[in-house]
Motif scaffolding. Structure first.
Motif, mmCIF file in Angstrom:
data_model
loop_
_atom_site.group_PDB
_atom_site.id
_atom_site.type_symbol
_atom_site.label_atom_id
_atom_site.label_comp_id
_atom_site.label_asym_id
_atom_site.label_seq_id
_atom_site.Cartn_x
_atom_site.Cartn_y
_atom_site.Cartn_z
ATOM 1 N N ASP A 66 0.829 -1.206 0.000
ATOM 2 C CA ASP A 66 0.000 0.000 0.000
ATOM 3 C C ASP A 66 0.866 1.259 0.000
ATOM 4 N N GLU A 67 1.958 1.250 0.742
ATOM 5 C CA GLU A 67 2.859 2.396 0.793
ATOM 6 C C GLU A 67 3.455 2.680 -0.588
ATOM 7 N N GLN A 68 3.904 1.646 -1.268
ATOM 8 C CA GLN A 68 4.496 1.813 -2.595
ATOM 9 C C GLN A 68 3.464 2.298 -3.609
ATOM 10 N N ILE A 69 2.248 1.771 -3.535
ATOM 11 C CA ILE A 69 1.189 2.197 -4.456
ATOM 12 C C ILE A 69 0.837 3.664 -4.205
ATOM 13 N N ALA A 70 0.755 4.073 -2.951
ATOM 14 C CA ALA A 70 0.461 5.477 -2.637
ATOM 15 C C ALA A 70 1.559 6.392 -3.190
ATOM 16 N N ARG A 71 2.807 5.983 -3.064
ATOM 17 C CA ARG A 71 3.931 6.770 -3.597
ATOM 18 C C ARG A 71 3.839 6.850 -5.122
ATOM 19 N N LEU A 72 3.592 5.727 -5.753
ATOM 20 C CA LEU A 72 3.449 5.667 -7.206
ATOM 21 C C LEU A 72 2.313 6.593 -7.665
ATOM 22 N N ARG A 80 1.192 9.276 -6.154
ATOM 23 C CA ARG A 80 1.631 10.676 -5.994
ATOM 24 C C ARG A 80 2.493 11.095 -7.189
ATOM 25 N N VAL A 81 3.365 10.200 -7.621
ATOM 26 C CA VAL A 81 4.222 10.492 -8.766
ATOM 27 C C VAL A 81 3.385 10.597 -10.042
ATOM 28 N N GLU A 82 2.450 9.676 -10.235
ATOM 29 C CA GLU A 82 1.570 9.743 -11.408
ATOM 30 C C GLU A 82 0.793 11.061 -11.439
ATOM 31 N N ALA A 83 0.275 11.478 -10.299
ATOM 32 C CA ALA A 83 -0.479 12.737 -10.233
ATOM 33 C C ALA A 83 0.410 13.920 -10.615
ATOM 34 N N ALA A 84 1.636 13.919 -10.130
ATOM 35 C CA ALA A 84 2.568 15.004 -10.458
ATOM 36 C C ALA A 84 2.895 15.009 -11.946
ATOM 37 N N LEU A 85 3.135 13.849 -12.533
ATOM 38 C CA LEU A 85 3.434 13.775 -13.962
ATOM 39 C C LEU A 85 2.232 14.229 -14.794
ATOM 40 N N THR A 86 1.024 13.927 -14.341
ATOM 41 C CA THR A 86 -0.191 14.351 -15.029
ATOM 42 C C THR A 86 -0.297 15.874 -15.044
ATOM 43 N N GLN A 87 0.143 16.515 -13.971
ATOM 44 C CA GLN A 87 0.074 17.979 -13.862
ATOM 45 C C GLN A 87 1.199 18.686 -14.620
ATOM 46 N N ASN A 88 2.239 17.975 -14.983
ATOM 47 C CA ASN A 88 3.417 18.600 -15.588
ATOM 48 C C ASN A 88 3.150 18.961 -17.053
ATOM 49 N N PRO A 89 3.262 20.250 -17.407
ATOM 50 C CA PRO A 89 2.982 20.653 -18.785
ATOM 51 C C PRO A 89 4.031 20.193 -19.798
ATOM 52 N N THR A 90 5.198 19.732 -19.335
ATOM 53 C CA THR A 90 6.218 19.262 -20.272
ATOM 54 C C THR A 90 6.140 17.754 -20.513
ATOM 55 N N VAL A 91 5.192 17.097 -19.883
ATOM 56 C CA VAL A 91 4.995 15.660 -20.058
ATOM 57 C C VAL A 91 3.826 15.442 -21.011
ATOM 58 N N GLU A 92 4.130 14.868 -22.160
ATOM 59 C CA GLU A 92 3.081 14.543 -23.134
ATOM 60 C C GLU A 92 2.208 13.421 -22.598
ATOM 61 N N ASP A 93 2.873 12.390 -22.085
ATOM 62 C CA ASP A 93 2.188 11.208 -21.585
ATOM 63 C C ASP A 93 3.210 10.403 -20.794
ATOM 64 N N PHE A 94 2.726 9.475 -20.012
ATOM 65 C CA PHE A 94 3.650 8.564 -19.320
ATOM 66 C C PHE A 94 3.051 7.173 -19.315
ATOM 67 N N TYR A 95 3.957 6.211 -19.268
ATOM 68 C CA TYR A 95 3.571 4.812 -19.195
ATOM 69 C C TYR A 95 3.923 4.306 -17.806
ATOM 70 N N SER A 96 2.924 3.815 -17.105
ATOM 71 C CA SER A 96 3.104 3.246 -15.773
ATOM 72 C C SER A 96 2.723 1.769 -15.835
ATOM 73 N N PRO A 97 3.702 0.860 -15.713
ATOM 74 C CA PRO A 97 3.378 -0.578 -15.758
ATOM 75 C C PRO A 97 2.268 -0.976 -14.778
ATOM 76 N N PHE A 98 2.166 -0.259 -13.675
ATOM 77 C CA PHE A 98 1.123 -0.520 -12.683
ATOM 78 C C PHE A 98 -0.271 -0.458 -13.318
ATOM 79 N N ARG A 99 -0.435 0.391 -14.313
ATOM 80 C CA ARG A 99 -1.737 0.590 -14.966
ATOM 81 C C ARG A 99 -1.974 -0.378 -16.127
ATOM 82 N N HIS A 100 -1.016 -1.269 -16.380
ATOM 83 C CA HIS A 100 -1.119 -2.195 -17.508
ATOM 84 C C HIS A 100 -0.837 -3.633 -17.064
ATOM 85 N N PRO A 101 -1.723 -4.207 -16.231
ATOM 86 C CA PRO A 101 -1.455 -5.545 -15.681
ATOM 87 C C PRO A 101 -1.752 -6.710 -16.631
ATOM 88 N N LEU A 102 -2.279 -6.432 -17.806
ATOM 89 C CA LEU A 102 -2.648 -7.485 -18.775
ATOM 90 C C LEU A 102 -3.527 -8.546 -18.112
#
Length: 146
Positions: free
Chosen positions: A13-19, A21-43
């Motif tokens: 849970d601690e690692q997911i919460a940290r991840l 927070r990082v995803e939220a920050a990357l979403t807010q960043n105007p210089t980030v077109e997009d990001f790939y987070s393996p956590f969001r792609h579990p197949l």
């Protein structure tokens, strides 16, 4: 604008919460077109832990590492041990000569195999929301190394 690969553990849970927070920050960043987070792609259509699942995850993650402009690596140690998958992703990015932005919230050191090649080091998630992924300013690790 940059395509970012987000490497980091998500086993507690601690690692997911940290991840997240990082995803939220990357979403807010105007210089980030997009990001790939393996956590969001579990197949989920494949059986977790099967050889087919492992091969598909590996191929997808490797492809995304190839297409990324930079990698954000969450260095979330449990004692002195980094997640081996994250360590592999950071090493693979280094072999491609991609800048690795190391994110570390917890106190403590970083292994020299991450601290030396790391391009920049960020300690607070909100700083990722304003980091310029177009210019990629460098910084050095200022904490302990082992």
């Amino acid at each position: 604008m940059a395509q970012i690969y987000l490497a980091g553990p998500f086993f507690s849970d601690e690692q997911i919460a940290r991840l997240e927070r990082v995803e939220a920050a990357l979403t807010q960043n105007p210089t980030v077109e997009d990001f790939y987070s393996p956590f969001r792609h579990p197949l989920e259509d494949l059986e977790f832990g099967s050889k087919e699942w492992a091969s598909a995850i590996f191929a997808e993650d490797r492809h995304e590492l190839h297409t990324a402009k930079a990698v954000v690596g969450i260095v979330d140690y449990v004692e002195d041990h980094v997640d081996p998958g994250t360590a592999w992703e950071l090493g693979y990015a280094g072999m491609q000569e991609k800048p690795v932005i190391v994110f570390k919230e917890k106190d403590g050191g970083i292994n020299l195999m991450i601290s030396v090649p790391g391009h920049a080091f960020i300690r607070q998630a909100e700083d990722l929301a304003t980091y310029d992924f177009n210019q990629l300013p460098k910084s050095e690790w200022d904490g302990p190394v082992f």
